[in-house]
Design an enzyme around this catalytic site. Structure first.
Site, short mmCIF file in Angstrom:
data_model
loop_
_atom_site.label_atom_id
_atom_site.label_comp_id
_atom_site.label_asym_id
_atom_site.label_seq_id
_atom_site.Cartn_x
_atom_site.Cartn_y
_atom_site.Cartn_z
CG ASN A 42 -8.26 1.60 -2.88
OD1 ASN A 42 -7.75 0.48 -2.88
ND2 ASN A 42 -8.16 2.44 -1.88
NE ARG A 72 -5.63 3.91 -3.90
CZ ARG A 72 -5.25 4.06 -2.65
NH1 ARG A 72 -5.17 5.27 -2.11
NH2 ARG A 72 -4.94 3.01 -1.91
CE LYS A 125 -5.40 -1.86 -1.99
NZ LYS A 125 -6.33 -1.06 -1.15
CD GLU A 179 2.71 -1.64 4.28
OE1 GLU A 179 1.82 -1.18 5.02
OE2 GLU A 179 2.99 -1.13 3.17
CG HIS A 232 -0.89 -1.16 0.09
ND1 HIS A 232 -1.57 -0.79 1.23
CD2 HIS A 232 0.43 -1.19 0.42
CE1 HIS A 232 -0.69 -0.62 2.22
NE2 HIS A 232 0.53 -0.86 1.75
CE1 TYR A 277 -4.38 -2.93 3.80
CE2 TYR A 277 -4.69 -5.16 2.99
CZ TYR A 277 -4.42 -3.83 2.75
OH TYR A 277 -4.17 -3.38 1.48
CB THR A 284 -8.47 6.28 0.44
OG1 THR A 284 -7.28 6.56 1.17
CG2 THR A 284 -8.97 4.88 0.77
NE ARG A 293 -0.78 7.28 0.63
CZ ARG A 293 -1.69 6.44 1.19
NH1 ARG A 293 -1.34 5.21 1.58
NH2 ARG A 293 -2.92 6.82 1.35
P1 ADP Z 1 -4.98 3.97 1.82
O1 ADP Z 1 -4.96 2.64 1.06
O2 ADP Z 1 -5.27 5.13 0.90
O3 ADP Z 1 -3.74 4.18 2.66
P2 ADP Z 1 -6.36 3.33 4.30
O4 ADP Z 1 -5.02 2.91 4.82
O5 ADP Z 1 -7.15 4.30 5.09
O6 ADP Z 1 -6.23 3.90 2.81
O7 ADP Z 1 -7.28 2.04 4.10
C1 ADP Z 1 -6.73 0.81 3.67
C2 ADP Z 1 -7.62 0.22 2.60
O8 ADP Z 1 -8.88 -0.12 3.19
C3 ADP Z 1 -8.01 1.16 1.45
O9 ADP Z 1 -7.03 1.22 0.45
C4 ADP Z 1 -9.30 0.53 0.95
O10 ADP Z 1 -9.05 -0.63 0.14
C5 ADP Z 1 -9.93 0.08 2.25
N1 ADP Z 1 -10.85 1.10 2.78
C6 ADP Z 1 -10.51 2.31 3.33
N2 ADP Z 1 -11.61 2.99 3.72
C7 ADP Z 1 -12.67 2.19 3.44
C8 ADP Z 1 -14.08 2.30 3.61
N3 ADP Z 1 -14.62 3.39 4.19
N4 ADP Z 1 -14.86 1.27 3.20
C9 ADP Z 1 -14.32 0.15 2.64
N5 ADP Z 1 -12.99 -0.02 2.44
C10 ADP Z 1 -12.18 0.97 2.83
MG MG Z 2 -3.04 3.07 4.26
#
Ligand code: ADP
Ligand code: MG
Length: 139
Positions: free
Chosen positions: A114, A104, A11, A128, A117, A51, A93, A87
């Protein structure tokens, strides 16, 4: 049977911090083969499409702005049970919840920024990967 491909992005904040080499090194050292790799930048509308599944979530606007804020690395990776294995390598996350030794834990700045992805299913990994790569860009 679980598939052997996943999709990742390094990212914008992790690229800006110069951590792409270290992150790719951890990925390769963990047994993933790089199938496709690209240094690119999402437009705001492309980040919004990528997204789309999160569009009802409160952080969607912030997430799209952030993912379009600078260049990223996109990659397709291959390993047995790739989605779950990756993962595990990236961790939770929220870096505050991420296990020691995960990408992470080491590189993420916050729950939003974070570092990486990772696809959440074989189906989404294929969608994707197709968003970024043509057949002739995969090896
Ligand atoms: P992951 O990337 O672990 O699969 P998610 O799919 O739930 O997590 O979320 C997508 C992305 O959105 C996260 O990687 C992070 O960059 C962002 N994100 C998730 N939760 C939050 C939050 N509560 N506040 C701000 N950004 C968030
Ligand atoms: Mg996700």
């Amino acid at each position: 049977m679980a598939g052997n491909k996943t999709f990742t992005m390094i990212k914008p904040e992790a690229v800006a911090a110069g951590n792409m080499g270290k992150i790719l090194d951890m990925v390769i050292a963990s047994g993933f083969r790089v199938v496709a790799l690209k240094y690119t930048r999402l437009s705001h509308s492309e980040a919004g499409s990528f997204y789309e599944v999160h569009k009802e979530r409160p952080f969607y606007g912030e997430l799209v702005d952030y993912m379009a804020s600078g260049p990223i690395i996109a990659a397709v990776l291959e390993k047995d049970n790739a989605v779950l294995s990756f993962r595990d390598l990236i961790g939770a996350t929220d870096p505050a919840q991420a296990a020691e030794g995960t990408i992470r834990k080491r590189f993420a700045e916050s729950k939003a920024k974070n570092a990486v992805h990772g696809s959440d299913s074989d189906e989404n990994a294929a969608i994707e990967a197709a968003f970024f790569f043509s057949g002739r860009e995969r090896f």
